[in-house]
Design an enzyme around this catalytic site. Structure first.
Site, PDB file in Angstrom:
ATOM      1  N   ASN A   1       0.871  -1.175   0.000  1.00 51.54           N
ATOM      2  CA  ASN A   1       0.000   0.000   0.000  1.00 51.54           C
ATOM      3  C   ASN A   1       0.910   1.228   0.000  1.00 51.54           C
ATOM      4  OD1 ASN A   1      -1.787   2.051   0.440  1.00 51.54           O
ATOM      5  ND2 ASN A   1      -2.426   1.379   2.485  1.00 51.54           N
TER       6      ASN A   1
ATOM      7  N   LYS B   1       0.184   4.252  -0.225  1.00 52.73           N
ATOM      8  CA  LYS B   1      -0.439   5.435   0.398  1.00 52.73           C
ATOM      9  C   LYS B   1      -0.185   6.680  -0.473  1.00 52.73           C
ATOM     10  CE  LYS B   1      -0.271   3.103   4.822  1.00 52.73           C
ATOM     11  NZ  LYS B   1      -0.231   3.162   6.278  1.00 52.73           N
TER      12      LYS B   1
ATOM     13  N   HIS C   1      -9.495   1.106   5.307  1.00 50.84           N
ATOM     14  CA  HIS C   1      -8.215   1.381   5.970  1.00 50.84           C
ATOM     15  C   HIS C   1      -8.445   2.368   7.107  1.00 50.84           C
ATOM     16  CE1 HIS C   1      -4.105   2.547   6.739  1.00 50.84           C
ATOM     17  NE2 HIS C   1      -3.728   1.467   6.065  1.00 50.84           N
TER      18      HIS C   1
ATOM     19  N   GLU D   1      -6.846   4.797   8.036  1.00 50.67           N
ATOM     20  CA  GLU D   1      -6.628   6.211   7.677  1.00 50.67           C
ATOM     21  C   GLU D   1      -7.874   6.800   7.017  1.00 50.67           C
ATOM     22  OE1 GLU D   1      -2.943   5.420   5.645  1.00 50.67           O
ATOM     23  OE2 GLU D   1      -2.035   4.947   7.583  1.00 50.67           O
TER      24      GLU D   1
ATOM     25  N   GLU E   1      -5.170  -4.890  10.825  1.00 54.85           N
ATOM     26  CA  GLU E   1      -4.168  -3.845  11.025  1.00 54.85           C
ATOM     27  C   GLU E   1      -4.455  -3.113  12.338  1.00 54.85           C
ATOM     28  OE1 GLU E   1      -2.371  -2.713   6.897  1.00 54.85           O
ATOM     29  OE2 GLU E   1      -3.814  -1.231   7.561  1.00 54.85           O
TER      30      GLU E   1
ATOM     31  N   GLY F   1       2.673   2.322  10.870  1.00 57.17           N
ATOM     32  CA  GLY F   1       3.637   3.410  10.692  1.00 57.17           C
ATOM     33  C   GLY F   1       4.378   3.792  11.955  1.00 57.17           C
TER      34      GLY F   1
ATOM     35  N   SER G   1       3.613  -2.014  10.440  1.00 59.18           N
ATOM     36  CA  SER G   1       5.069  -2.033  10.646  1.00 59.18           C
ATOM     37  C   SER G   1       5.713  -3.364  10.264  1.00 59.18           C
ATOM     38  CB  SER G   1       5.416  -1.662  12.097  1.00 59.18           C
ATOM     39  OG  SER G   1       5.007  -0.325  12.368  1.00 59.18           O
TER      40      SER G   1
END
Ligand SMILES: O=C[C@H](O)COP(=O)(O)O
Length: 263
Positions: free
Chosen positions: A10, A12, A104, A106, A176, A182, A221
């Site tokens: 991904n 991003k 996701h 985000e 996730e 991250g 991560s």
């Protein structure tokens, strides 16, 4: 039942035309000969054309071209019309995209996407014959409050209750934990396995056959140093990789670790 692993990058909000060409060329070189793991990349939609062209650039029917599938990071529920700024399933198909990330964290956080809205995206992808990669996972606060299973169940139920368990046939779930994304702080293999087993068990309450075949990726991560150990776990069927997918050598190490662990 043996499940074929899937490692997906991904990207991003990263990249450019030149970066896309360079990274895809690098991945083709690094992944030459990989046969035991499905691989997908999700560049920004702006660069799907560059990625598609770079994947096909050798003009032959070589194996690497078949190994790397195209994906995308989001999709809208509408197929056509006055929906400014949105991207449809048909548009993604036009570029040969197959695996589409939805839900996701985000997008849940920055775009306030609800479980119900994400379930509609899941339905739109199934309708179009695309593969949903449904991201689920708890925040740090939810984790500390012991709510991991409750949150994952709620996020899965939005799809299960509206579309039924059969919708997960051929679909992908990416667990996730938000606190691992991250941050450099991956879940341990044992922590991730426990949640993956819960997720599979939750689907199995509706259909054991569907639960047995659904791919459950871990994301958060994942890197070239920790991937192999994560893949030793029986219910971890691959990874959804953010930062480490932006460098071909690191991403290739992760893909090859999945191939080896699941051989
Ligand atoms: O979709 C990918 C995940 O958000 C993981 O990102 P990360 O590997 O940079 O932690």
């Amino acid at each position: 039942m043996a499940r074929r692993p899937l490692v997906m990058g991904n990207w991003k909000l990263n990249g450019s035309k030149a970066f896309t060409k360079e990274l895809v060329e690098g991945l083709k070189r690094e992944l030459d000969g990989v046969t035991g793991c499905d691989v997908a990349i999700a560049p920004p939609v702006m660069y799907l054309a560059e990625a598609e062209a770079a994947l096909n650039s050798c003009g032959c029917d070589c194996s690497t071209k078949k190994v790397i599938a195209l994906g995308a990071q989001n999709v809208d529920v509408n197929v056509q019309g006055a929906f400014t700024g949105d991207i449809s399933t048909a548009m993604l198909k036009d570029f040969g995209a197959k695996y589409i990330i939805i839900g996701h964290s985000e997008r849940r956080t920055y775009h306030k996407e609800s479980d119900e809205f994400i379930a509609k995206k899941f339905a739109a992808l199934k309708e179009a014959g695309l593969v949903p990669v449904l991201c689920i996972g708890e925040t740090e606060a939810e984790n500390e409050a012991g709510k991991t299973e409750e949150v994952c169940a709620r996020q899965l139920d939005a799809v299960l209750n509206s579309l039924g368990a059969e919708a997960f046939n051929g679909a992908v779930i990416a667990y996730e934990p938000v606190w691992a994304i991250g941050t450099g702080k991956s879940a341990t293999p044992a922590q991730a396995q426990a949640v993956h087993a819960f997720i599979r068990g939750h689907i199995a309450k509706h259909s054991q056959a569907v639960a047995d075949q659904v791919i459950i990726q871990y994301g958060g991560s994942v890197n070239d140093a920790n991937a192999a150990e994560l893949f030793t776990q029986p219910d971890i069927d691959g990874a959804l990789v953010g930062g480490a997918s932006l460098k071909a050598p690191a991403f290739a190490v992760i893909v090859k670790a999945a191939e080896k662990a699941k051989a």
